[in-house]
Design a protein around this motif. Structure first.
Motif, PDB file in Angstrom:
ATOM      1  N   GLN A 291      82.716  60.396   9.857  1.00 47.37           N
ATOM      2  CA  GLN A 291      83.586  60.053  11.366  1.00 47.37           C
ATOM      3  C   GLN A 291      82.454  59.194  12.009  1.00 47.37           C
ATOM      4  O   GLN A 291      82.740  58.414  12.867  1.00 47.37           O
ATOM      5  CB  GLN A 291      83.864  61.181  11.788  1.00 47.37           C
ATOM      6  CG  GLN A 291      84.984  62.087  11.155  1.00 47.37           C
ATOM      7  CD  GLN A 291      86.062  61.033  10.866  1.00 47.37           C
ATOM      8  OE1 GLN A 291      86.408  60.118  12.137  1.00 47.37           O
ATOM      9  NE2 GLN A 291      86.853  60.995   9.922  1.00 47.37           N
ATOM     10  N   THR A 292      81.247  59.396  12.150  1.00 45.78           N
ATOM     11  CA  THR A 292      80.041  58.807  12.748  1.00 45.78           C
ATOM     12  C   THR A 292      80.093  57.210  12.416  1.00 45.78           C
ATOM     13  O   THR A 292      80.012  56.244  13.183  1.00 45.78           O
ATOM     14  CB  THR A 292      79.050  59.235  12.663  1.00 45.78           C
ATOM     15  OG1 THR A 292      78.890  60.586  12.918  1.00 45.78           O
ATOM     16  CG2 THR A 292      77.792  58.459  13.353  1.00 45.78           C
ATOM     17  N   ILE A 293      80.294  56.891  10.855  1.00 51.08           N
ATOM     18  CA  ILE A 293      80.087  55.634  10.328  1.00 51.08           C
ATOM     19  C   ILE A 293      81.389  54.955  10.819  1.00 51.08           C
ATOM     20  O   ILE A 293      81.428  53.789  11.163  1.00 51.08           O
ATOM     21  CB  ILE A 293      79.948  55.698   8.746  1.00 51.08           C
ATOM     22  CG1 ILE A 293      78.727  56.200   8.517  1.00 51.08           C
ATOM     23  CG2 ILE A 293      80.167  54.213   8.486  1.00 51.08           C
ATOM     24  CD1 ILE A 293      78.426  56.474   7.047  1.00 51.08           C
ATOM     25  N   ILE A 294      82.669  55.518  10.648  1.00 49.61           N
ATOM     26  CA  ILE A 294      83.989  54.906  11.213  1.00 49.61           C
ATOM     27  C   ILE A 294      83.875  54.576  12.620  1.00 49.61           C
ATOM     28  O   ILE A 294      84.429  53.585  13.207  1.00 49.61           O
ATOM     29  CB  ILE A 294      84.857  55.768  10.801  1.00 49.61           C
ATOM     30  CG1 ILE A 294      85.130  55.690   9.248  1.00 49.61           C
ATOM     31  CG2 ILE A 294      86.208  55.398  11.350  1.00 49.61           C
ATOM     32  CD1 ILE A 294      86.242  57.097   8.794  1.00 49.61           C
ATOM     33  N   LYS A 295      83.459  55.513  13.553  1.00 45.38           N
ATOM     34  CA  LYS A 295      83.430  55.381  14.935  1.00 45.38           C
ATOM     35  C   LYS A 295      82.567  54.111  15.321  1.00 45.38           C
ATOM     36  O   LYS A 295      82.547  53.595  16.321  1.00 45.38           O
ATOM     37  CB  LYS A 295      83.127  56.530  15.462  1.00 45.38           C
ATOM     38  CG  LYS A 295      84.095  57.559  15.517  1.00 45.38           C
ATOM     39  CD  LYS A 295      83.955  58.748  16.382  1.00 45.38           C
ATOM     40  CE  LYS A 295      84.998  59.965  16.335  1.00 45.38           C
ATOM     41  NZ  LYS A 295      84.663  61.034  16.864  1.00 45.38           N
ATOM     42  N   ALA A 296      81.592  53.955  14.681  1.00 45.65           N
ATOM     43  CA  ALA A 296      80.320  53.014  14.508  1.00 45.65           C
ATOM     44  C   ALA A 296      81.130  51.589  14.568  1.00 45.65           C
ATOM     45  O   ALA A 296      80.941  50.423  15.182  1.00 45.65           O
ATOM     46  CB  ALA A 296      79.229  53.233  14.023  1.00 45.65           C
ATOM     47  N   LEU A 297      81.652  51.276  13.342  1.00 48.11           N
ATOM     48  CA  LEU A 297      82.027  50.188  12.723  1.00 48.11           C
ATOM     49  C   LEU A 297      83.480  49.863  13.176  1.00 48.11           C
ATOM     50  O   LEU A 297      83.658  48.664  13.520  1.00 48.11           O
ATOM     51  CB  LEU A 297      81.989  50.302  11.180  1.00 48.11           C
ATOM     52  CG  LEU A 297      80.753  50.227  10.548  1.00 48.11           C
ATOM     53  CD1 LEU A 297      80.829  50.356   9.127  1.00 48.11           C
ATOM     54  CD2 LEU A 297      79.743  48.980  11.024  1.00 48.11           C
TER      55      LEU A 297
END
Length: 91
Positions: free
Chosen positions: A18-24
């Motif tokens: 989720q952190t990666i998706i929210k960042a990109l």
């Protein structure tokens, strides 16, 4: 449209995903982000006229998920993607 796969060794759980998706995902030019926890990879479909792979790597590093390598994928309009799945005899 282009595709790239980031190898991110620190992916270990759904929170990481989720952190990666929210960042990109919010980045201008990013169309779709898919994270595969077991393979520790994130695949991004993006518009390469609007964002660079280097910029996405910077954002991943800023989110504490630095990519150790990058594998470019085929462009949607490339010959290899248009003929994928076809054999030499056209079957």
């Amino acid at each position: 449209m282009a595709k790239v796969t980031f190898n991110i060794p620190d992916i270990s759980c759904g929170h990481c995903e989720q952190t990666i998706i929210k960042a990109l995902q919010p980045l201008d030019g990013v169309r779709k982000v898919t994270v595969d926890i077991p393979s520790k990879q994130a695949e991004v479909d993006y518009d390469d006229t609007r964002i660079t792979v280097e910029r996405m790597k910077e954002v991943l590093t800023g989110a504490d998920y630095p990519a150790i390598s990058v594998q470019p994928g085929p462009r949607e309009n490339s010959l290899s993607s248009r003929v994928a799945g076809r054999s030499c005899c056209g079957a």
